[in-house]
Design a protein around this motif. Sequence first.
Motif, PDB file in Angstrom:
ATOM      1  N   ALA A 141     141.242   7.744  90.869  1.00 40.92           N
ATOM      2  CA  ALA A 141     140.654   8.795  91.711  1.00 40.92           C
ATOM      3  C   ALA A 141     141.371  10.122  91.505  1.00 40.92           C
ATOM      4  O   ALA A 141     140.734  11.184  91.403  1.00 40.92           O
ATOM      5  CB  ALA A 141     140.722   8.375  93.179  1.00 40.92           C
ATOM      6  N   GLU A 142     142.693  10.086  91.427  1.00 40.16           N
ATOM      7  CA  GLU A 142     143.486  11.310  91.282  1.00 40.16           C
ATOM      8  C   GLU A 142     143.197  12.019  89.964  1.00 40.16           C
ATOM      9  O   GLU A 142     142.957  13.233  89.926  1.00 40.16           O
ATOM     10  CB  GLU A 142     144.971  10.949  91.373  1.00 40.16           C
ATOM     11  CG  GLU A 142     145.914  12.128  91.179  1.00 40.16           C
ATOM     12  CD  GLU A 142     147.371  11.690  91.181  1.00 40.16           C
ATOM     13  OE1 GLU A 142     148.199  12.412  90.605  1.00 40.16           O
ATOM     14  OE2 GLU A 142     147.680  10.619  91.754  1.00 40.16           O
ATOM     15  N   VAL A 143     143.181  11.258  88.874  1.00 42.87           N
ATOM     16  CA  VAL A 143     142.984  11.878  87.566  1.00 42.87           C
ATOM     17  C   VAL A 143     141.511  12.235  87.346  1.00 42.87           C
ATOM     18  O   VAL A 143     141.202  13.267  86.736  1.00 42.87           O
ATOM     19  CB  VAL A 143     143.515  10.950  86.456  1.00 42.87           C
ATOM     20  CG1 VAL A 143     143.231  11.537  85.079  1.00 42.87           C
ATOM     21  CG2 VAL A 143     145.014  10.731  86.635  1.00 42.87           C
ATOM     22  N   ALA A 144     140.603  11.425  87.869  1.00 41.84           N
ATOM     23  CA  ALA A 144     139.176  11.750  87.734  1.00 41.84           C
ATOM     24  C   ALA A 144     138.831  13.039  88.466  1.00 41.84           C
ATOM     25  O   ALA A 144     137.915  13.763  88.050  1.00 41.84           O
ATOM     26  CB  ALA A 144     138.324  10.598  88.256  1.00 41.84           C
ATOM     27  N   ALA A 145     139.528  13.337  89.541  1.00 41.18           N
ATOM     28  CA  ALA A 145     139.285  14.592  90.257  1.00 41.18           C
ATOM     29  C   ALA A 145     139.633  15.792  89.381  1.00 41.18           C
ATOM     30  O   ALA A 145     139.032  16.862  89.501  1.00 41.18           O
ATOM     31  CB  ALA A 145     140.095  14.622  91.553  1.00 41.18           C
ATOM     32  N   LEU A 146     140.609  15.620  88.490  1.00 38.43           N
ATOM     33  CA  LEU A 146     141.023  16.700  87.595  1.00 38.43           C
ATOM     34  C   LEU A 146     140.231  16.710  86.291  1.00 38.43           C
ATOM     35  O   LEU A 146     139.876  17.769  85.768  1.00 38.43           O
ATOM     36  CB  LEU A 146     142.519  16.549  87.262  1.00 38.43           C
ATOM     37  CG  LEU A 146     143.500  16.623  88.422  1.00 38.43           C
ATOM     38  CD1 LEU A 146     144.900  16.246  87.939  1.00 38.43           C
ATOM     39  CD2 LEU A 146     143.512  18.026  89.019  1.00 38.43           C
ATOM     40  N   HIS A 147     139.960  15.505  85.759  1.00 38.20           N
ATOM     41  CA  HIS A 147     139.314  15.363  84.452  1.00 38.20           C
ATOM     42  C   HIS A 147     138.232  14.286  84.520  1.00 38.20           C
ATOM     43  O   HIS A 147     138.389  13.202  83.934  1.00 38.20           O
ATOM     44  CB  HIS A 147     140.344  14.988  83.389  1.00 38.20           C
ATOM     45  CG  HIS A 147     141.426  15.995  83.186  1.00 38.20           C
ATOM     46  ND1 HIS A 147     141.210  17.187  82.523  1.00 38.20           N
ATOM     47  CD2 HIS A 147     142.725  15.993  83.562  1.00 38.20           C
ATOM     48  CE1 HIS A 147     142.335  17.877  82.489  1.00 38.20           C
ATOM     49  NE2 HIS A 147     143.275  17.178  83.115  1.00 38.20           N
ATOM     50  N   PRO A 148     137.131  14.536  85.186  1.00 37.06           N
ATOM     51  CA  PRO A 148     136.101  13.494  85.316  1.00 37.06           C
ATOM     52  C   PRO A 148     135.513  13.056  83.997  1.00 37.06           C
ATOM     53  O   PRO A 148     135.081  11.901  83.856  1.00 37.06           O
ATOM     54  CB  PRO A 148     135.046  14.152  86.213  1.00 37.06           C
ATOM     55  CG  PRO A 148     135.271  15.625  86.080  1.00 37.06           C
ATOM     56  CD  PRO A 148     136.749  15.781  85.884  1.00 37.06           C
ATOM     57  N   GLU A 149     135.512  13.958  83.003  1.00 35.01           N
ATOM     58  CA  GLU A 149     134.908  13.616  81.716  1.00 35.01           C
ATOM     59  C   GLU A 149     135.723  12.589  80.938  1.00 35.01           C
ATOM     60  O   GLU A 149     135.237  12.005  79.975  1.00 35.01           O
ATOM     61  CB  GLU A 149     134.742  14.878  80.866  1.00 35.01           C
ATOM     62  CG  GLU A 149     136.008  15.414  80.207  1.00 35.01           C
ATOM     63  CD  GLU A 149     136.942  16.175  81.154  1.00 35.01           C
ATOM     64  OE1 GLU A 149     137.986  16.652  80.680  1.00 35.01           O
ATOM     65  OE2 GLU A 149     136.624  16.303  82.354  1.00 35.01           O
ATOM     66  N   ARG A 150     136.952  12.345  81.364  1.00 40.39           N
ATOM     67  CA  ARG A 150     137.826  11.442  80.614  1.00 40.39           C
ATOM     68  C   ARG A 150     137.561   9.968  80.900  1.00 40.39           C
ATOM     69  O   ARG A 150     138.183   9.100  80.279  1.00 40.39           O
ATOM     70  CB  ARG A 150     139.296  11.744  80.952  1.00 40.39           C
ATOM     71  CG  ARG A 150     139.739  13.171  80.687  1.00 40.39           C
ATOM     72  CD  ARG A 150     139.819  13.510  79.213  1.00 40.39           C
ATOM     73  NE  ARG A 150     140.366  14.841  79.009  1.00 40.39           N
ATOM     74  CZ  ARG A 150     141.659  15.114  78.901  1.00 40.39           C
ATOM     75  NH1 ARG A 150     142.537  14.119  78.974  1.00 40.39           N
ATOM     76  NH2 ARG A 150     142.080  16.342  78.730  1.00 40.39           N
TER      77      ARG A 150
END
Length: 366
Positions: A141-150
């Motif tokens: 959730a934390e990283v998807a908020a910053l880089h959802p395309e990843r």
Amino acid sequence: MRILVVSTPVGSLGSGQGGGVELTAFALVAGLLRRGHQVSVLAAAGSVLPAACRRAQLWLESGVDQPSWQHRPQQSPVEIPAGGLLPRFWRRALGRQADVDVIVNLAYDWLPIWLTPHVATPIAHLISMGSVGQAMDAVIAEVAALHPERFAFHTAAQAADFALPGPPRLVGNGFDLSRYRFEPRPEPLLGWAGRVAPEKGLEDAAAVAAALDLPLAVWGLRQDAAYAERVEASVPPGTLQWRGFLPTEQLQAELGRCAVLLNTPKWNEAFGNVVVEAMACGVPVAAYARGGPGELVQPGVNGALASPDDRQALAEAVRRAQRIERAACRRWVEQHCSQEVFAGRIEAWLEAVTRGITSPQPPGPV
């Protein structure tokens, strides 16, 4: 593109320990090679690539296998053993990041996801499971908020487990259909395939086979021997035929003889590789309407669905599935789950990752 694929740190490729991630890795690498990309694979020592992946450069690392999140309590902390394979993978990957355009992570682990915002070369994560741990849920959730395309997922049911900032990118999975022979004439035999472990629900398939008075062929790695013994003791002798973990060529030859494949997950299965493998051989599937298999099985087209954990409903689903045209199962796989279709979805995703594109997302694979 120059692509580095970082494999699962749970066993070597070809051992069966990595479960469905191994099949995904082979399909992804072979498909990207055919589309003209330069691919390297970082995997555990002892790993072997199939012929279709031989043009990939194979980098091997030795170390202690990473504990799987799959069999731990939801509240478990992040754990990396001394001499662990996981950090050794990523030390090598980051040391070579300048040589590639994108790193594809196939490991369902906290470390590579946490690293994502701190690394110059983009890391793309193909998530292989649903929610099995709070620490994993939080870092995704934390990283998807910053880089959802990843992030990419196999099915919508799997992606729904996570707190994502927008619609998920769904890529399904891919199969080299030249390796699966269509079998139009089944035997009076039911099939079940997967890791032999409690979350796979083999006991339900065994009970249904016994109720229908049909033998059940079981393929897969006996990950939990005590569980396997309990399942065998719960049904009449001779109900279960233990076939073991087989390479694809041998598996498909035996699997194709089944009248119906049973799929009985007790958890939110991310995809369901064996479901598609059976259909590729012309075998319809009777499955619980849960997780990825609940999306893959199209009632009346390639199988039948039953309410989760309802053995009587599953027995009825087997009867409905037996009436389905076997050629229709194969056609569905050719349209939705071929290696070529999968590679196209992966390529589009990685191109978006390298360009930092977050929208629009393509429609799901099914």
